[in-house]
Design a protein around this motif. Structure first.
Motif: not given
Lengths: 361, 88
Positions: A77-78, A81, A102-103, A105-106, A109-110, A359, A361
């Motif tokens: 994820f780092d 991003e 959770k993944a 959602d990420w 939102s990205t 994840l 954040g």
């Protein structure tokens, strides 16, 4: 599309594939990178960030991220991003097993992030023979999570003889999810070399596939089937081998290859730990050669040459076909020219338990 | 779009120069465009000059005939509709 615009190479790749890791919790029998175990000496987070920095300076627009299973990297994820913050879009390929709520959602939102979930059949009995017991259900679960959130993902499917009759079902599945379908050619790369003759399409199926793709213009192919363009109206795409010209691949330890389907010494251009990526891209002897080379031999006399330009180098390499010969699945070859088998397929290992990546954040 | 329009590359697009002109990538819809070098002066504009001023300057340098302006405007309008160019 002007072939000559691309044949001589570009200032940066268009299709840059970054195989982030060879670690994977599946053991697909046709894996092009023979993934499973993490390679010793993978680029660490800092090295990966410096590579991303260089791609940003070169104005690489986006990178195709794969593996192995890229989400197994703790810094996945780092790094994604980081790339996006530096102006590089991400298209990542995943088996979906590590996409939890959770993944998902990420992902949703990205910005500037595209996801393709791999599925090689429209039913578990077809898919799991290739990708492993339980892989179908896990991939569908990932798709359900993304679709619930209104995210438009891609389903990526390697077209095999086993799944050929399910193309319409896969298309419907994608449509029902609001997703795009992407089909990929099975190449005898990595573990696929052992099963290629058992899984590759017959020539009749190749012809049917061409017609099916013409009837389904919204289905993506990533230029995978450009050898079929010789059948008539060219399929959308570059319709040429882009290796070293518009395509390249960086593997987990920083080796740079002309194409993700030929991860072999003969097609390795350098390593980013020894030279900058830019130097390798612009000046490596291999890439300079590929930009000057064209498929010769009988292909150049073929009236369909401008539609397929001799076909796929990777398929030729792994079938020990001279690179100046026609593609082993050239549309003008008959099945009697090919070696089609119905060997029992190896059994892929079941999904390995995998801790979810952190994840941020 | 007309001669008095001021344009600039959209903030959701990226341009990379190539031998033939440029590649432009639209992050919004993932579209990749091949741009002829004759359009580069327009796509690299910072918006301080109008389309007409750019065209006149190119014509004065002998780099592009004035008669191409109509076709050029149509191309630029197409790029604006694709979200690649913003009209200021």
């Amino acid at each position: 599309m002007n072939y000559d615009l691309l044949r001589l190479g570009l200032s940066a790749p268009i299709c840059l594939t970054w195989e982030m890791t060879y670690a994977c919790n599946l053991r697909c029998i046709h894996c092009l990178s023979s993934s499973g175990r993490r390679a010793p000496g993978e680029l660490d987070t800092d090295e990966a960030r410096r590579l991303i920095d260089e791609w940003a300076r070169m104005k690489v627009f986006y990178i195709n991220v794969g593996g192995g299973e890229p989400m197994t990297r703790p810094d996945f994820f780092d790094l994604m991003e980081y790339a996006i913050r530096n102006g590089i879009g991400i298209k990542f390929s995943t088996n979906g097993t590590l996409i939890d709520r959770k993944a998902a959602d990420w992902i949703v939102s990205t910005d500037y992030l595209d996801v393709q979930v791999s599925l090689d059949g429209a039913s578990a009995d077809v898919n799991d023979v290739i990708r492993g017991a339980g892989s179908y259900a896990r991939a569908r679960h990932a798709m359900d999570l993304l679709a619930e959130r209104g995210f438009r993902f891609k389903i990526n499917s390697v077209v095999t003889r086993r799944a050929f009759d399910q193309l319409d079902c896969l298309f419907d599945m994608a449509r029902n999810y609001g997703a795009e379908l992407r089909l990929t050619r099975l190449r005898p790369s990595g573990r696929a070399k052992e099963v290629w003759n058992a899984l590759r399409l017959t020539q009749a199926q190749n012809r049917s596939l061409y017609a099916w793709l013409q009837d389904h213009p919204d289905v993506l192919t990533g230029d995978s089937f450009f050898h079929l363009s010789a059948l008539g109206q060219p399929l959308d795409g570059m319709n040429m081998c882009g290796a070293g010209r518009i395509v390249c691949c960086v593997d987990p330890v920083g080796d740079v290859y002309a194409c993700p389907f030929v991860l072999v010494p003969e097609f390795k251009a350098g390593n980013v730990r020894d030279s900058s990526f830019a130097e390798i891209w612009h000046d490596s002897p291999l890439f300079v050669h590929l930009r000057q080379w064209q498929v010769g031999g009988t292909c150049q006399e073929c009236p369909a040459y401008t539609k397929c330009h001799g076909g796929c180098m990777a398929v030729k390499y792994f079938t020990e076909t001279p690179l100046d010969d026609p593609d082993p699945e050239c549309v003008f070859k008959s099945d009697s020219d090919a070696v089609l088998t119905a060997l029992p397929l190896p059994t892929p290992r079941s999904i390995r338990a995998q801790k979810s990546p952190v994840l941020i954040g | 779009m007309d001669r008095d329009s001021r344009i600039r590359l959209s903030t959701t697009a990226s341009l990379r120069r190539e031998a033939f002109g440029a590649l432009v990538y639209s992050y919004k819809d993932r579209r990749l465009l091949f741009i002829d070098q004759r359009l580069l002066p327009y796509l690299t504009s910072d918006g301080t000059r109008t389309v007409g001023e750019i065209a006149d300057s190119l014509a004065a340098e002998g780099n592009i005939p004035g008669s191409r302006l109509e076709k050029t405007m149509a191309l630029l309008e197409g790029l604006r509709r694709k979200g690649v160019l913003d009209e200021l």
